[in-house]
Design an enzyme around this catalytic site. Structure first.
Site, PDB file in Angstrom:
ATOM      1  N   GLU A  35      -6.904  -3.062  -2.412  1.00  0.00           N
ATOM      2  CA  GLU A  35      -6.456  -3.235  -1.031  1.00  0.00           C
ATOM      3  C   GLU A  35      -6.833  -4.664  -0.649  1.00  0.00           C
ATOM      4  O   GLU A  35      -7.983  -5.070  -0.847  1.00  0.00           O
ATOM      5  CB  GLU A  35      -7.157  -2.256  -0.088  1.00  0.00           C
ATOM      6  CG  GLU A  35      -6.632  -2.390   1.337  1.00  0.00           C
ATOM      7  CD  GLU A  35      -7.428  -1.601   2.376  1.00  0.00           C
ATOM      8  OE1 GLU A  35      -8.514  -1.108   2.045  1.00  0.00           O
ATOM      9  OE2 GLU A  35      -6.938  -1.508   3.516  1.00  0.00           O
ATOM     10  N   ARG A 259     -17.635   4.985 -10.608  1.00  0.00           N
ATOM     11  CA  ARG A 259     -17.772   3.557 -10.318  1.00  0.00           C
ATOM     12  C   ARG A 259     -19.114   3.084 -10.832  1.00  0.00           C
ATOM     13  O   ARG A 259     -20.085   3.830 -10.890  1.00  0.00           O
ATOM     14  CB  ARG A 259     -17.651   3.317  -8.814  1.00  0.00           C
ATOM     15  CG  ARG A 259     -18.816   3.825  -7.987  1.00  0.00           C
ATOM     16  CD  ARG A 259     -18.983   3.034  -6.692  1.00  0.00           C
ATOM     17  NE  ARG A 259     -17.734   2.568  -6.157  1.00  0.00           N
ATOM     18  CZ  ARG A 259     -17.195   2.971  -5.009  1.00  0.00           C
ATOM     19  NH1 ARG A 259     -17.820   3.845  -4.268  1.00  0.00           N
ATOM     20  NH2 ARG A 259     -16.059   2.487  -4.593  1.00  0.00           N
ATOM     21  N   LYS A 269     -17.386  -2.955  -0.098  1.00  0.00           N
ATOM     22  CA  LYS A 269     -16.756  -4.039   0.654  1.00  0.00           C
ATOM     23  C   LYS A 269     -17.311  -4.127   2.070  1.00  0.00           C
ATOM     24  O   LYS A 269     -17.476  -5.218   2.612  1.00  0.00           O
ATOM     25  CB  LYS A 269     -15.232  -3.819   0.693  1.00  0.00           C
ATOM     26  CG  LYS A 269     -14.545  -4.328  -0.555  1.00  0.00           C
ATOM     27  CD  LYS A 269     -13.062  -4.484  -0.336  1.00  0.00           C
ATOM     28  CE  LYS A 269     -12.326  -3.367  -1.029  1.00  0.00           C
ATOM     29  NZ  LYS A 269     -10.864  -3.510  -0.941  1.00  0.00           N
TER      30      LYS A 269
END
Length: 550
Positions: A35, A259, A269
């Site tokens: 994104e 992850r 983020k």
RNA sequence: UGACCCAUGGUGUAACGGUAGCACUACAGAUUUUGGUUCUGUCUGUUAAGGUUCGAAUCCUUAUGGGUCAACCA
């Protein structure tokens, strides 16, 4: 000797190998789907290496697809940085795509769903929707608007698109099952109203699809065979499959891996953005940041990051990877390619009482790589050495300079400490030495025993430079452990600047992103702020030091 | 007090019913004009309890532990 030990496959590679062997696929398509609302970090590097690496080992290709369905947080600035970072890591995508490329098709899919009775327009407020949603342990309740007619839904959805309603007034929802055990299947929102300017589609749209209604469909449109994401999307898979089945689209399959987490840092983020916004770091590319741009500025090489991703592997269990492995990987690469230079950080003067004049001595640029050649360094009777390379009363295992002791000056002579000059406070001002004339570098010194070799710089020729020493950003292994706000764990020592270090003159020609090993100090890279007037070097990583850690 | 995912040395990851291996770390030694590099060696592991089997890290059951799910974020 075995012909070649087949490298073991990770579970995704095994799935692909099976799909290829069974004939399910002749070749594969993967995608990396960021994104554009932040900078890429080391966790993304793992995903990039996985997705692009897969189509290097198996036939097929990888698309770069921006998941740009939320115009209020996304920006072209991020698009550009992401593209730069992926390329810098050494990968090239087959197609550059955007979820927003598919807005027309997605809108059409929504219409199809409405027509089939699988979607409806809901006028409920966010609070009402949340209240009716239930909880993981209690079922939800149907919305009042759940049974509108197809015609009414079509009319309302069209008017949503036409901008007749304000933000948040209505949503389009899938009609699945409000009692479903999986909360994502409780009539998930497909479209919301957002009168926002989109970085690509401008003001064409005022309704935007949600992740679940964009991602899987985009995969299907691109005929992605293996859609790889992280474990938190496991519950989304059911909805992913439901939409593909209900709309009769290309059957892309989603696979999830855990992850990668790295200790002493954060890779979220939101948290990275907070560090930037609250000025805890100088920006997204601050050398202490775990972002790709931060690692680049820190001096990490693409190769070392790829090697790291390869070593940490891919699996489904929770993990916290030791940052020491990342450091090992960059040392491993830099040891082969970094040119050696001598720089004294904390100088003390060493004077040779029995030497005059100036000699230019030859020394190797990289002992690991003879093709790197040699250079000449100036030697004189007044030198700087590191203050901590001398001790008046050394412990038994001290290999450096001490009164009466011999030490080798790298690529120069063996010297003996004869006298120490101190000021009133007892601080050493000058170390007086004599040299062994026959001990010049390269000469036979088999009869002499020296324990240590020191780096040095000729005072008259020294070049003042700035050196920035970085340490871990956080002082605890897992700053996100939630017993306290992660910002409290910031390491106040994460940046130490040495405003004036003394470098050998050859460093004058260093330009941005040149990498060096400052002998006995570590690996350094020329910072992008560096100029010929003011050279600035960032420490990428120190040398392994089995002495200091005592 | 529901569903789902996961569990192998300090860390990460292999072993696909048949000798628990590799890398990092740590420690010890050799070499070294960087206390770097290189080389050699050592320590440390299958969450637990049952079951299936000639044989289980692997299959089954239960327990325990960790994670995820209640954004008009992705």
């Amino acid at each position: 000797m075995a012909m070649s030990e087949a490298k073991s496959l990770n579970f995704i590679e095994e799935i692909i190998e099976a799909d290829l062997q069974s004939g399910k696929h002749a070749s594969i398509v993967t995608r990396f789907p960021p994104e554009p609302n932040g900078y890429l970090h080391i966790g993304h590097a793992s995903s990039i290496c996985l997705n692009f690496g897969l189509t290097q080992t198996f036939p097929g290709y990888t698309n770069l697809r921006f998941d740009d369905t939320n115009p209020s947080t996304e920006d072209t600035e991020y698009v550009e940085s992401i593209k730069e970072d992926v390329r810098w890591l050494g990968f090239e995508w087959k197609n550059e795509r955007y979820a927003s490329d598919y807005f027309d098709q997605l809108y059409d899919f929504a219409l199809q769903l409405i027509q089939k009775g699988f979607a409806y327009v809901d006028d409920s407020t966010p609070e009402e929707i949340a209240a009716l949603k239930g909880t993981p342990t209690t079922p939800g309740t149907d919305s009042h608007y759940r049974h509108r007619t197809v015609q009414e839904n079509l009319d309302l959805f069209t008017r949503m698109r036409n901008g007749e309603f304000p933000d948040g007034a209505r949503t389009l929802r899938a009609r699945i099952d409000m009692q479903h055990i999986n909360m994502l299947m409780r009539d998930p929102i497909l479209y919301r109203i957002k009168h926002a300017h989109h970085h690509r589609t401008g003001n064409k749209w005022c309704i935007y699809p949600m992740y679940d209604f964009a991602h899987g469909q985009s995969d299907a449109i691109e005929q992605v065979t293996h859609s790889i994401c992280t474990m938190e999307f496991v519950p989304h898979r059911e909805l992913y499959d439901w939409l593909i089945n209900t709309l009769s689209l290309y059957p892309s399959r989603q696979y999830e891996f855990a992850r990668r987490n790295i200790n002493y840092t954060v890779t979220s983020k939101r948290k990275l953005l907070q560090l930037v916004q609250e000025r805890k770091v100088s920006g997204w590319d601050d050398p202490r940041m775990p972002t790709i741009s931060g690692l680049r500025r820190r001096g990490y090489t693409p190769k070392s990051i790829r090697a790291f991703c390869e070593r940490i592997g891919i699996a489904k269990r929770d993990n916290l990877v030791d940052v020491g492995l990342l450091e090992f990987c960059v040392r491993e690469d830099l040891n082969q390619i970094a040119l050696r230079r001598m720089v004294v950080f904390d100088p003390v003067k060493l004077v040779l009482t029995d030497y005059t004049g100036v000699e230019w001595l030859q020394t190797e640029n990289n002992p690991e790589d003879p093709s790197a050649g040699t250079r000449e360094i100036p030697f004189s009777n007044t030198l700087y050495i590191e203050r901590d390379d001398f001790m008046e009363q050394p412990p038994k295992k001290y290999f450096r300079l001490a009164p009466g002791q011999l030490v080798r000056l790298k690529s120069a002579y063996i010297v003996r400490c004869d006298e120490v000059i101190k000021d009133d406070q007892g601080v050493v001002q000058e170390i007086r030495c004599s040299h062994l004339p026959n001990s010049k570098s390269g000469a036979d010194t088999s009869g002499v025993h020296v324990k240590g070799t020191l780096h040095w710089v000729s005072v008259a020729h020294a070049l003042p430079v700035e050196v920035r020493l970085y340490d871990r950003l956080f002082s605890v292994e897992d700053p996100t452990d939630e017993t306290a706000d992660f910002m409290q764990y910031l390491n106040s020592q994460s940046l130490t600047t040495v405003p004036t270090a003394y470098a050998e003159p050859s460093l004058a020609s260093a330009t941005a992103q040149d990498r060096f090993q400052f002998i006995r100090k570590g690996y350094f890279v020329t910072d992008r702020d560096s100029t010929t007037q003011q050279l600035i070097f960032n420490r990428t990583v120190g040398l392994k030091d089995t002495w200091a850690k005592g």
